[in-house]
Design a protein around this motif. Structure first.
Motif, PDB file in Angstrom:
ATOM      1  N   PRO A 272       0.634  -1.200  -0.075  1.00 56.51           N
ATOM      2  CA  PRO A 272       0.025   0.002   0.019  1.00 56.51           C
ATOM      3  C   PRO A 272       0.664   1.245  -0.027  1.00 56.51           C
ATOM      4  O   PRO A 272       2.066   1.195   0.429  1.00 56.51           O
ATOM      5  N   ALA A 273       0.251   2.418  -0.566  1.00 55.52           N
ATOM      6  CA  ALA A 273       1.063   3.681  -0.512  1.00 55.52           C
ATOM      7  C   ALA A 273       1.359   4.036   0.909  1.00 55.52           C
ATOM      8  O   ALA A 273       0.415   3.845   1.740  1.00 55.52           O
TER       9      ALA A 273
ATOM     10  N   PHE B 230     -11.129   9.338   2.033  1.00 55.56           N
ATOM     11  CA  PHE B 230     -11.449   9.349   0.419  1.00 55.56           C
ATOM     12  C   PHE B 230     -10.178   9.906  -0.084  1.00 55.56           C
ATOM     13  O   PHE B 230      -9.960  11.101  -0.377  1.00 55.56           O
ATOM     14  N   ASN B 231      -9.581   9.087  -1.032  1.00 56.70           N
ATOM     15  CA  ASN B 231      -8.372   9.084  -1.656  1.00 56.70           C
ATOM     16  C   ASN B 231      -8.887   9.346  -3.187  1.00 56.70           C
ATOM     17  O   ASN B 231      -9.365   8.486  -3.973  1.00 56.70           O
ATOM     18  N   VAL B 232      -8.695  10.727  -3.813  1.00 58.01           N
ATOM     19  CA  VAL B 232      -8.705  10.970  -4.991  1.00 58.01           C
ATOM     20  C   VAL B 232      -7.470  10.997  -5.690  1.00 58.01           C
ATOM     21  O   VAL B 232      -7.074  11.916  -5.642  1.00 58.01           O
ATOM     22  N   VAL B 233      -7.327  10.105  -6.650  1.00 56.02           N
ATOM     23  CA  VAL B 233      -5.973   9.794  -7.120  1.00 56.02           C
ATOM     24  C   VAL B 233      -6.100   9.844  -8.675  1.00 56.02           C
ATOM     25  O   VAL B 233      -6.632   9.138  -9.377  1.00 56.02           O
ATOM     26  N   GLY B 234      -5.179  10.895  -9.059  1.00 52.82           N
ATOM     27  CA  GLY B 234      -5.288  10.942 -10.721  1.00 52.82           C
ATOM     28  C   GLY B 234      -4.759  12.308 -11.019  1.00 52.82           C
ATOM     29  O   GLY B 234      -4.699  13.191 -10.157  1.00 52.82           O
ATOM     30  N   ARG B 235      -4.170  12.409 -12.304  1.00 53.28           N
ATOM     31  CA  ARG B 235      -3.591  13.563 -12.749  1.00 53.28           C
ATOM     32  C   ARG B 235      -4.283  14.808 -12.961  1.00 53.28           C
ATOM     33  O   ARG B 235      -5.501  14.529 -13.216  1.00 53.28           O
ATOM     34  N   ALA B 236      -3.890  15.915 -12.991  1.00 51.99           N
ATOM     35  CA  ALA B 236      -4.430  17.082 -13.470  1.00 51.99           C
ATOM     36  C   ALA B 236      -5.848  17.451 -12.877  1.00 51.99           C
ATOM     37  O   ALA B 236      -6.937  17.601 -13.566  1.00 51.99           O
ATOM     38  N   PRO B 237      -5.922  17.341 -11.424  1.00 52.47           N
ATOM     39  CA  PRO B 237      -6.994  17.395 -10.706  1.00 52.47           C
ATOM     40  C   PRO B 237      -7.412  19.226 -11.050  1.00 52.47           C
ATOM     41  O   PRO B 237      -6.729  20.067 -11.052  1.00 52.47           O
ATOM     42  N   ALA B 238      -8.952  19.255 -11.441  1.00 52.11           N
ATOM     43  CA  ALA B 238      -9.556  20.535 -11.641  1.00 52.11           C
ATOM     44  C   ALA B 238      -9.601  21.161 -10.037  1.00 52.11           C
ATOM     45  O   ALA B 238      -9.484  20.758  -9.201  1.00 52.11           O
ATOM     46  N   ARG B 239      -9.635  22.481 -10.321  1.00 55.12           N
ATOM     47  CA  ARG B 239      -9.489  23.311  -9.193  1.00 55.12           C
ATOM     48  C   ARG B 239     -10.687  23.091  -8.166  1.00 55.12           C
ATOM     49  O   ARG B 239     -10.493  23.114  -7.145  1.00 55.12           O
TER      50      ARG B 239
ATOM     51  N   VAL C 156       0.239  10.464  -9.532  1.00 57.84           N
ATOM     52  CA  VAL C 156       1.177   9.743  -8.842  1.00 57.84           C
ATOM     53  C   VAL C 156       1.906   8.836  -9.865  1.00 57.84           C
ATOM     54  O   VAL C 156       1.542   8.390 -10.911  1.00 57.84           O
ATOM     55  N   PRO C 157       3.141   8.371  -9.417  1.00 56.61           N
ATOM     56  CA  PRO C 157       3.904   7.648 -10.220  1.00 56.61           C
ATOM     57  C   PRO C 157       3.434   6.351 -10.645  1.00 56.61           C
ATOM     58  O   PRO C 157       3.572   5.381 -11.580  1.00 56.61           O
ATOM     59  N   ASP C 158       2.592   5.902  -9.947  1.00 60.38           N
ATOM     60  CA  ASP C 158       2.046   4.398  -9.836  1.00 60.38           C
ATOM     61  C   ASP C 158       0.642   4.443  -9.194  1.00 60.38           C
ATOM     62  O   ASP C 158       0.705   4.649  -7.951  1.00 60.38           O
ATOM     63  N   VAL C 159      -0.377   3.887  -9.803  1.00 56.19           N
ATOM     64  CA  VAL C 159      -1.778   3.838  -9.129  1.00 56.19           C
ATOM     65  C   VAL C 159      -1.841   2.662  -8.332  1.00 56.19           C
ATOM     66  O   VAL C 159      -2.648   2.605  -7.440  1.00 56.19           O
ATOM     67  N   ARG C 160      -1.163   1.599  -8.688  1.00 53.45           N
ATOM     68  CA  ARG C 160      -1.451   0.449  -8.012  1.00 53.45           C
ATOM     69  C   ARG C 160      -1.022   0.665  -6.264  1.00 53.45           C
ATOM     70  O   ARG C 160      -2.048  -0.344  -5.665  1.00 53.45           O
ATOM     71  N   PRO C 161      -0.235   0.912  -5.991  1.00 57.65           N
ATOM     72  CA  PRO C 161      -0.033   1.075  -4.387  1.00 57.65           C
ATOM     73  C   PRO C 161      -1.193   1.692  -3.863  1.00 57.65           C
ATOM     74  O   PRO C 161      -1.700   1.370  -2.622  1.00 57.65           O
ATOM     75  N   TRP C 162      -2.052   2.840  -4.329  1.00 58.60           N
ATOM     76  CA  TRP C 162      -3.104   3.342  -3.896  1.00 58.60           C
ATOM     77  C   TRP C 162      -4.522   2.387  -3.956  1.00 58.60           C
ATOM     78  O   TRP C 162      -5.258   2.271  -3.139  1.00 58.60           O
ATOM     79  N   LEU C 163      -4.362   1.698  -5.182  1.00 55.44           N
ATOM     80  CA  LEU C 163      -5.261   0.592  -5.176  1.00 55.44           C
ATOM     81  C   LEU C 163      -5.085  -0.560  -3.954  1.00 55.44           C
ATOM     82  O   LEU C 163      -5.885  -1.125  -3.446  1.00 55.44           O
TER      83      LEU C 163
END
Length: 404
Positions: A220-221, A266-275, A292-299
């Motif tokens: 895990p992350a 609640f973890n919102v994981v992903g590039r370029a989050p809107a304002r 994040v460099p790798d989404v798998r640890p968050w999953l």
């Protein structure tokens, strides 16, 4: 020896977002069949940095950075009567490369990834044209237009123009592909019975690299250390349906969940989050990670993965990834479109209404053993049904390389 021309609206590297994951695996499959010449665009400098990976796979390539602003593309669209989706991806350099490759190489088939790239297919090309629409984009814009926003008239214009363009492209193509049978059926219905009978419209689903997305050996992350349950949402976080889903879950569902689990995160994981997504950080147990460099640890660290999308087209890569990682996944019916499996066994379904969604979240978090069993069943399902080799097996025949 026959060769292939591959057209894509984004460079298929790195495969770290939905459209690029599909185009990446399609390109690799095509390169295993014959020499492939690639014409594609890059959104930014980060995309351009992956040109070497593209060059290593392609027999030749043309990568063009998109520099036209949406405002400029919009003005061209208004003047010419074209959809913005086309003018935003226009490139004279790309068009010249396509003409040169077709003139100089023995191209027997063109694979077009995403509707806006069909503009580059010459009317006189005599070989096979496989048009991978992926989704029915015109239907997506029509859904946007039904919402009471200032942009609704622009969305309605785009939906109308794209629908006409999609119909012309489908008549031109040898085969048109969509990510699920539901999307293919929707497209046929929008064509109408007479036109649909003249077009070869099929489904070719998304797959998942189950060796890469394997919970074995993925820790895990380190950020996921709080005592409360960890809920995860992944995706491109400037994409409007993802933005909507994250905001709704954070503001209307998390307060109800935290009434039962006060330390829930609640973890919102992903590039370029809107304002508007960034503004959620720290509110109601929300953490917005950005890229994040790798989404798998968050999953791997998730007690529950959610995809409460009000608008979803076809099988969601984010869902397949979470299932492959053996996580229990809670989906809206829209996000489950085209997905094999059953509610309560391989995933959980819930309407997106706040109270119903929160109640299903609480039930799942309250029974970890059931969640673990669901995660195991989910991984077994995707390993059996959703490998990329299986999903892309029709390609040789569609492109004329599997014929005797």
């Amino acid at each position: 020896m026959s060769e292939i021309l591959f057209l894509a609206h984004r460079i298929p590297f790195p495969p770290d977002r939905g459209d690029k994951i599909r185009s990446h695996h399609v390109l690799r499959a095509l390169a295993a069949m014959a020499p492939v010449h690639v014409a594609c665009l890059a959104d930014n400098a980060d995309d351009m940095a992956h040109e070497g990976e593209l060059a290593a796979l392609a027999a030749s390539h043309c990568l063009v950075r998109r520099r036209a602003s949406l405002v400029g593309a919009g003005l061209v669209a208004l003047v010419t009567g074209q959809p913005l989706s086309l003018t935003a991806f226009a490139s004279g350099r790309l068009a010249r490369y396509v003409r040169k490759v077709l003139a100089e190489r023995p191209i027997s088939a063109i694979y077009v990834f995403s509707g806006q790239m069909a503009r580059y297919v010459p009317a006189r090309f005599a070989g096979r044209v496989v048009m991978d629409f992926v989704d029915v984009d015109s239907a997506k814009f029509a859904q946007y237009a039904r919402r009471p926003t200032p942009a609704a008239p622009a969305y309605m214009r785009e939906a109308w123009l794209l629908r006409r363009f999609e119909a012309r492209v489908a008549r031109r193509a040898t085969t048109s592909l969509f990510v699920s049978e539901e999307e293919a059926a929707l497209f046929r219905a929008r064509l109408g019975p007479r036109r649909a009978a003249q077009c070869d419209v099929r489904a070719m689903g998304n797959g998942i690299d189950t060796a890469l997305f394997d919970p074995a050996g993925v820790a895990p992350a380190p950020e996921m250390t709080s005592a409360g349950p960890q809920i995860v949402f992944t995706g491109q976080m400037d994409y409007p349906p993802n933005v909507e889903a994250a905001i709704h879950f954070a503001r209307h569902v998390m307060p109800l969940v935290r009434g039962r689990f006060p330390a829930a995160q609640f973890n919102v994981v992903g590039r370029a989050p809107a304002r508007s997504v960034c503004a959620l950080d720290g509110e109601n147990g929300v953490r917005v990670t950005g890229a994040v460099p790798d989404v798998r640890p968050w999953l791997a660290g998730a007690d529950l993965v959610v995809a409460p999308l009000a608008l979803a087209r076809g099988v969601q890569n984010k869902v397949l990834e979470a299932m492959a990682m053996g996580r229990p996944v809670l989906l809206s019916p829209q996000a489950a479109t085209g997905l094999a499996g059953s509610d309560g066994t391989h995933f959980a379904l819930s309407p997106i209404a706040s109270e119903e969604l929160a109640a299903r979240v609480v039930r799942l978090l309250s029974d970890p053993r059931r969640g673990q069993a669901m995660g195991r069943a989910a991984r077994a399902l995707v390993c059996e049904r959703y490998g990329w080799d299986r999903m892309l097996a029709p390609l040789p025949q569609l492109l004329g390389f599997g014929l005797a």
